[in-house]
Design a protein around this motif. Sequence first.
Motif, PDB file in Angstrom:
ATOM      1  N   LEU A  17       0.913 -11.556  -8.447  1.00 23.86           N
ATOM      2  CA  LEU A  17       1.245 -10.152  -8.250  1.00 23.86           C
ATOM      3  C   LEU A  17       1.284  -9.407  -9.576  1.00 23.86           C
ATOM      4  CD1 LEU A  17       1.993  -8.539  -5.660  1.00 23.86           C
ATOM      5  CD2 LEU A  17       4.388  -8.774  -6.348  1.00 23.86           C
ATOM      6  N   SER A  18       0.615  -8.273  -9.625  1.00 17.05           N
ATOM      7  CA  SER A  18       0.628  -7.451 -10.840  1.00 17.05           C
ATOM      8  C   SER A  18       1.659  -6.338 -10.707  1.00 17.05           C
ATOM      9  CB  SER A  18      -0.754  -6.842 -11.089  1.00 17.05           C
ATOM     10  OG  SER A  18      -1.123  -5.972 -10.034  1.00 17.05           O
ATOM     11  N   ALA A  19       1.999  -5.709 -11.810  1.00 16.20           N
ATOM     12  CA  ALA A  19       3.036  -4.682 -11.819  1.00 16.20           C
ATOM     13  C   ALA A  19       2.657  -3.468 -10.982  1.00 16.20           C
ATOM     14  CB  ALA A  19       3.330  -4.254 -13.254  1.00 16.20           C
ATOM     15  N   ASN A  20       1.352  -3.214 -10.844  1.00 17.14           N
ATOM     16  CA  ASN A  20       0.920  -2.029 -10.099  1.00 17.14           C
ATOM     17  C   ASN A  20       0.386  -2.374  -8.718  1.00 17.14           C
ATOM     18  OD1 ASN A  20      -1.380  -3.308 -10.895  1.00 17.14           O
ATOM     19  ND2 ASN A  20      -2.342  -1.537 -11.880  1.00 17.14           N
ATOM     20  N   SER A  21       0.736  -3.551  -8.216  1.00 20.45           N
ATOM     21  CA  SER A  21       0.297  -3.947  -6.870  1.00 20.45           C
ATOM     22  C   SER A  21       0.899  -3.015  -5.831  1.00 20.45           C
ATOM     23  CB  SER A  21       0.722  -5.386  -6.569  1.00 20.45           C
ATOM     24  OG  SER A  21       0.064  -6.297  -7.418  1.00 20.45           O
ATOM     25  N   SER A  22       0.114  -2.694  -4.812  1.00 18.27           N
ATOM     26  CA  SER A  22       0.587  -1.797  -3.761  1.00 18.27           C
ATOM     27  C   SER A  22       0.251  -2.382  -2.397  1.00 18.27           C
ATOM     28  CB  SER A  22      -0.057  -0.416  -3.907  1.00 18.27           C
ATOM     29  OG  SER A  22      -1.463  -0.511  -3.789  1.00 18.27           O
ATOM     30  N   GLY A  23       0.857  -1.837  -1.359  1.00 20.81           N
ATOM     31  CA  GLY A  23       0.645  -2.327  -0.005  1.00 20.81           C
ATOM     32  C   GLY A  23       1.956  -2.752   0.606  1.00 20.81           C
ATOM     33  N   CYS A  24       1.986  -3.917   1.248  1.00 16.72           N
ATOM     34  CA  CYS A  24       3.236  -4.456   1.785  1.00 16.72           C
ATOM     35  C   CYS A  24       3.132  -5.976   1.855  1.00 16.72           C
ATOM     36  CB  CYS A  24       3.551  -3.871   3.160  1.00 16.72           C
ATOM     37  SG  CYS A  24       2.512  -4.464   4.519  1.00 16.72           S
ATOM     38  N   VAL A  25       4.263  -6.627   2.110  1.00 11.28           N
ATOM     39  CA  VAL A  25       4.336  -8.088   2.126  1.00 11.28           C
ATOM     40  C   VAL A  25       4.863  -8.575   3.467  1.00 11.28           C
ATOM     41  CG1 VAL A  25       5.210 -10.150   0.960  1.00 11.28           C
ATOM     42  CG2 VAL A  25       4.922  -8.017  -0.327  1.00 11.28           C
ATOM     43  N   ARG A  57      11.945  -7.369 -10.493  1.00  8.17           N
ATOM     44  CA  ARG A  57      10.763  -6.725 -11.075  1.00  8.17           C
ATOM     45  C   ARG A  57      10.689  -5.239 -10.705  1.00  8.17           C
ATOM     46  NH1 ARG A  57       5.704 -10.945 -10.120  1.00  8.17           N
ATOM     47  NH2 ARG A  57       6.789 -12.872 -10.717  1.00  8.17           N
ATOM     48  N   SER A  58      11.691  -4.757  -9.978  1.00  8.19           N
ATOM     49  CA  SER A  58      11.721  -3.367  -9.501  1.00  8.19           C
ATOM     50  C   SER A  58      10.504  -3.046  -8.646  1.00  8.19           C
ATOM     51  CB  SER A  58      11.804  -2.393 -10.690  1.00  8.19           C
ATOM     52  OG  SER A  58      12.986  -2.606 -11.430  1.00  8.19           O
ATOM     53  N   SER A  59      10.058  -4.045  -7.880  1.00  3.85           N
ATOM     54  CA  SER A  59       8.903  -3.855  -7.008  1.00  3.85           C
ATOM     55  C   SER A  59       9.256  -2.924  -5.850  1.00  3.85           C
ATOM     56  CB  SER A  59       8.447  -5.205  -6.442  1.00  3.85           C
ATOM     57  OG  SER A  59       7.466  -5.030  -5.436  1.00  3.85           O
ATOM     58  N   ASN A  60       8.321  -2.080  -5.499  1.00  2.11           N
ATOM     59  CA  ASN A  60       8.519  -1.131  -4.404  1.00  2.11           C
ATOM     60  C   ASN A  60       7.787  -1.575  -3.135  1.00  2.11           C
ATOM     61  OD1 ASN A  60       9.767   1.268  -3.564  1.00  2.11           O
ATOM     62  ND2 ASN A  60       7.868   2.416  -3.776  1.00  2.11           N
ATOM     63  N   LEU A  61       7.293  -2.809  -3.109  1.00  2.00           N
ATOM     64  CA  LEU A  61       6.556  -3.292  -1.951  1.00  2.00           C
ATOM     65  C   LEU A  61       7.484  -3.474  -0.748  1.00  2.00           C
ATOM     66  CD1 LEU A  61       4.300  -6.057  -3.570  1.00  2.00           C
ATOM     67  CD2 LEU A  61       3.529  -3.869  -2.637  1.00  2.00           C
ATOM     68  N   PRO A  62       7.197  -2.826   0.378  1.00  2.00           N
ATOM     69  CA  PRO A  62       7.995  -3.059   1.585  1.00  2.00           C
ATOM     70  C   PRO A  62       7.817  -4.503   2.057  1.00  2.00           C
ATOM     71  CG  PRO A  62       6.613  -1.094   1.814  1.00  2.00           C
ATOM     72  CD  PRO A  62       6.129  -1.834   0.607  1.00  2.00           C
ATOM     73  N   ILE A  63       8.905  -5.126   2.459  1.00  2.00           N
ATOM     74  CA  ILE A  63       8.861  -6.525   2.897  1.00  2.00           C
ATOM     75  C   ILE A  63       9.147  -6.617   4.387  1.00  2.00           C
ATOM     76  CG2 ILE A  63       9.889  -8.815   2.680  1.00  2.00           C
ATOM     77  CD1 ILE A  63      10.606  -8.118  -0.196  1.00  2.00           C
ATOM     78  N   VAL A 114      -6.411  -8.268   3.239  1.00  2.00           N
ATOM     79  CA  VAL A 114      -5.351  -9.277   3.247  1.00  2.00           C
ATOM     80  C   VAL A 114      -5.498 -10.252   2.081  1.00  2.00           C
ATOM     81  CG1 VAL A 114      -4.255 -11.116   4.590  1.00  2.00           C
ATOM     82  CG2 VAL A 114      -5.220  -9.128   5.765  1.00  2.00           C
ATOM     83  N   LYS A 115      -4.373 -10.572   1.459  1.00  2.00           N
ATOM     84  CA  LYS A 115      -4.331 -11.625   0.434  1.00  2.00           C
ATOM     85  C   LYS A 115      -3.327 -12.673   0.901  1.00  2.00           C
ATOM     86  CE  LYS A 115      -5.865  -9.335  -3.756  1.00  2.00           C
ATOM     87  NZ  LYS A 115      -5.606  -9.134  -5.198  1.00  2.00           N
ATOM     88  N   PRO A 116      -3.821 -13.851   1.310  1.00  2.00           N
ATOM     89  CA  PRO A 116      -2.928 -14.888   1.833  1.00  2.00           C
ATOM     90  C   PRO A 116      -2.433 -15.848   0.744  1.00  2.00           C
ATOM     91  CG  PRO A 116      -5.200 -15.505   2.226  1.00  2.00           C
ATOM     92  CD  PRO A 116      -5.240 -14.192   1.502  1.00  2.00           C
ATOM     93  N   TYR A 117      -1.205 -16.325   0.903  1.00  2.00           N
ATOM     94  CA  TYR A 117      -0.627 -17.290  -0.037  1.00  2.00           C
ATOM     95  C   TYR A 117       0.183 -18.321   0.739  1.00  2.00           C
ATOM     96  CZ  TYR A 117      -1.761 -13.687  -3.482  1.00  2.00           C
ATOM     97  OH  TYR A 117      -2.423 -12.753  -4.253  1.00  2.00           O
ATOM     98  N   PRO A 171      -4.297   0.540  -1.287  1.00  2.00           N
ATOM     99  CA  PRO A 171      -3.037   0.838  -0.611  1.00  2.00           C
ATOM    100  C   PRO A 171      -2.864   0.077   0.700  1.00  2.00           C
ATOM    101  CG  PRO A 171      -4.074   2.846  -1.397  1.00  2.00           C
ATOM    102  CD  PRO A 171      -5.083   1.748  -1.549  1.00  2.00           C
ATOM    103  N   THR A 172      -3.965  -0.446   1.236  1.00  2.00           N
ATOM    104  CA  THR A 172      -3.869  -1.159   2.509  1.00  2.00           C
ATOM    105  C   THR A 172      -3.871  -2.681   2.318  1.00  2.00           C
ATOM    106  OG1 THR A 172      -6.278  -0.925   2.751  1.00  2.00           O
ATOM    107  CG2 THR A 172      -4.901   0.675   3.878  1.00  2.00           C
ATOM    108  N   THR A 173      -3.560  -3.135   1.120  1.00  2.00           N
ATOM    109  CA  THR A 173      -3.459  -4.569   0.894  1.00  2.00           C
ATOM    110  C   THR A 173      -2.187  -5.107   1.541  1.00  2.00           C
ATOM    111  OG1 THR A 173      -4.636  -4.465  -1.219  1.00  2.00           O
ATOM    112  CG2 THR A 173      -3.279  -6.415  -0.814  1.00  2.00           C
ATOM    113  N   VAL A 174      -2.361  -6.148   2.339  1.00  2.00           N
ATOM    114  CA  VAL A 174      -1.206  -6.805   2.949  1.00  2.00           C
ATOM    115  C   VAL A 174      -1.145  -8.227   2.400  1.00  2.00           C
ATOM    116  CG1 VAL A 174      -0.054  -7.486   5.073  1.00  2.00           C
ATOM    117  CG2 VAL A 174      -1.484  -5.432   5.047  1.00  2.00           C
ATOM    118  N   TYR A 175      -0.078  -8.552   1.718  1.00  2.00           N
ATOM    119  CA  TYR A 175       0.125  -9.894   1.183  1.00  2.00           C
ATOM    120  C   TYR A 175       0.855 -10.706   2.248  1.00  2.00           C
ATOM    121  CZ  TYR A 175      -0.675  -7.249  -3.092  1.00  2.00           C
ATOM    122  OH  TYR A 175      -1.208  -6.417  -4.046  1.00  2.00           O
TER     123      TYR A 175
END
Length: 214
Positions: free
Chosen positions: A45-53, A74-80, A32-35, A5-9
């Motif tokens: 990104l997978s369908a069940n990825s969580s955290g924020c971007v 993709r109906s993603s719920n990730l806060p941007i 952190v996952k950097p791109y 849950p604490t993954t930050v992209y």
Amino acid sequence: MTDTPTTVYVVDDDAGMLESTQWLLESVGLHVKPYRDGRQFLDALSANSSGCVILDVRMPGLGGLNVQEELQKRSSNLPIIFVSGHADVPIVVRAFKSGAFDFIEKPFNEQLLLDSVQQALQEHPQTGLPHRGGDNIEALIASLTRRERDVFLPMAQGYTSREIADMLGVSIKTIDLYRSRVMKRLGAERMPDVTGIAIAAGLLHPLDLRGSAV
């Protein structure tokens, strides 16, 4: 494998900015996952990825707003949380109307970014404002009483309780009460949410924000 849950992209084509942002976030214990590329991020990104971007607006190829559009499809719920050194008005408006959690200008204050990230993670997956737009925005604003609406717009612009009290000819204590009621009715836990609702509803122009041009 599901991300924590604490993954930050972090998506930014500037290698130096990407590295420094990653270091900052990891220094407070975040994963952190950097791109360097928007398409690379979306492909990973997978369908069940969580955290924020944390998403840079201007990038070669797929820009930040395009990435946001793809996440919506993709109906993603990730806060941007958008970051940009070129935060012109149309970009900010478009980002907020499409549900951006926050918009921070580069070079940004480190604590400001950390606070925004922590808030986004705390509210995930229910961000408090999962769909800032359309019928939901109208319903939120319609829930305000006439007096709450009088307080809502100055709040969104950044006026203080004392200034709003002077405008409306009431006590500061009364305004503080109305402010808390407005926040509760809108499901907002922080002022950027109130501002975002006003912008998304077309009731407030970003250049009308008090004390700064966006």
